[in-house]
Design a protein around this motif. Sequence first.
Motif, PDB file in Angstrom:
ATOM      1  N   ASP A 189       0.980  -1.294   0.028  1.00  0.00           N
ATOM      2  CA  ASP A 189      -0.056   0.008  -0.027  1.00  0.00           C
ATOM      3  C   ASP A 189       0.930   1.079  -0.074  1.00  0.00           C
ATOM      4  N   ILE A 190       2.124   1.168   0.627  1.00  0.00           N
ATOM      5  CA  ILE A 190       3.186   2.178   0.491  1.00  0.00           C
ATOM      6  C   ILE A 190       4.390   1.433   0.266  1.00  0.00           C
ATOM      7  N   MET A 191       5.257   2.272  -0.397  1.00  0.00           N
ATOM      8  CA  MET A 191       6.537   1.903  -0.664  1.00  0.00           C
ATOM      9  C   MET A 191       7.589   3.109  -0.103  1.00  0.00           C
ATOM     10  N   VAL A 192       8.541   2.383   0.610  1.00  0.00           N
ATOM     11  CA  VAL A 192       9.375   3.510   1.003  1.00  0.00           C
ATOM     12  C   VAL A 192      10.923   3.172   0.540  1.00  0.00           C
ATOM     13  N   ASN A 193      11.525   4.020  -0.132  1.00  0.00           N
ATOM     14  CA  ASN A 193      12.689   3.697  -0.848  1.00  0.00           C
ATOM     15  C   ASN A 193      13.804   4.415   0.106  1.00  0.00           C
ATOM     16  N   ILE A 194      14.956   3.742   0.404  1.00  0.00           N
ATOM     17  CA  ILE A 194      15.796   4.212   1.205  1.00  0.00           C
ATOM     18  C   ILE A 194      17.164   3.477   0.672  1.00  0.00           C
ATOM     19  N   ASP A 195      18.346   4.248   0.630  1.00  0.00           N
ATOM     20  CA  ASP A 195      19.583   3.957   0.168  1.00  0.00           C
ATOM     21  C   ASP A 195      20.257   2.614   1.057  1.00  0.00           C
ATOM     22  N   ALA A 196      21.194   2.167   0.338  1.00  0.00           N
ATOM     23  CA  ALA A 196      21.738   0.858   1.080  1.00  0.00           C
ATOM     24  C   ALA A 196      23.019   1.185   1.708  1.00  0.00           C
ATOM     25  N   ASP A 197      23.457   2.210   1.764  1.00  0.00           N
ATOM     26  CA  ASP A 197      24.792   2.805   2.420  1.00  0.00           C
ATOM     27  C   ASP A 197      24.523   3.300   3.621  1.00  0.00           C
ATOM     28  N   GLY A 198      23.729   3.438   4.186  1.00  0.00           N
ATOM     29  CA  GLY A 198      23.035   4.168   5.382  1.00  0.00           C
ATOM     30  C   GLY A 198      23.337   5.417   5.736  1.00  0.00           C
TER      31      GLY A 198
END
Length: 339
Positions: free
Chosen positions: A111-120
């Motif tokens: 219903d929701i997608m949050v995109n976040i980088d893998a480098d922290g």
Amino acid sequence: MQYLRLDLFRHICYANVQLELNFLNYIMRLIVNIPAYNEEKTIAGVIQKIPRQIAGIDEVKVQVIDDGSSDKTVEESKNAGADFIVSHARNMGIGTAFKTAIESALENGADIMVNIDADGQFPAGDIPKFTELIVAGKADMVVASRFGIKSAKNMPWIKSFLNRFAANVIGKFLRHPIDDLTCGFRALSRETMLRLNLAYRFTYTQETIIDAISKNLVVKWIPVEVTYFDDRKSKVVKSVGKFVYQSFLIIIRTVRDARPMVFFGIPGVVLITSSLAIGIAFLGYYFTNFKVTPFRTWLSLAVILLLVGVQLLVFALIADMIRNNRKLTEEQMYFLKKE
């Protein structure tokens, strides 16, 4: 007849009960997406920091899009608790990885997608701030702003300047304030994921924001504190010159498709107006002195500007017609994806 009415009444009641049961059993699912390319050193830490209990969300899942990694990114992701892992056979680029992420998230009932980088570099603890606006129905897309109250730490000055400049120019063109045009930390509602159509593999950040605004989706920005590590090498920005060039092309093409009448029409009107002004000045001089020779170049310039201006107006009409056809195609794609 009475039997048929009774049967219809029972059918309606049964349908209403089923709808109520489906509503009561509905689960609000959040999928946190992590695009990764050779991130074996950091991805496990990012996955472990993702909050699994968020207000207004019934279920939190973690999805990793492995963009052709040659290290142990997939293995580290599995060990850290990733729920879904999709791997590309080779490195396809961050734009393609994001497109795959949306397709996978929709298939897995997000219903929701949050995109976040893998480098922290982005704080996973800020994810609830993004989902809160979408759950409340106040936004369709929420993007992190690195230039608000909390400025990005150790961000290269050239990257900061170019981002601010592009955001300001594009924001004025679209008549919509844009705080940050290239930040990948963002949240999208299901409706937004269904509506967006991505065309470029180099990156997705600018294209998705412009596309969402042009489709009248509500885009909001919230400030986050981002840290750029000194020893961190960008997987996307390998060359500042190439990044600026590629980003410029994507922005120009996306704006052209989103606002064709403005993109071609305004320059066309400006050139035609300039041509008429020069022509009037030339005629004024001619009827005063009855000479052409000193200002013959004026007449040539006016004709050239008029021809180019008319061509731009024709381009504007053709591009607008193509845009309308694209809208019909996108509507068909929307319903197909929704099914």
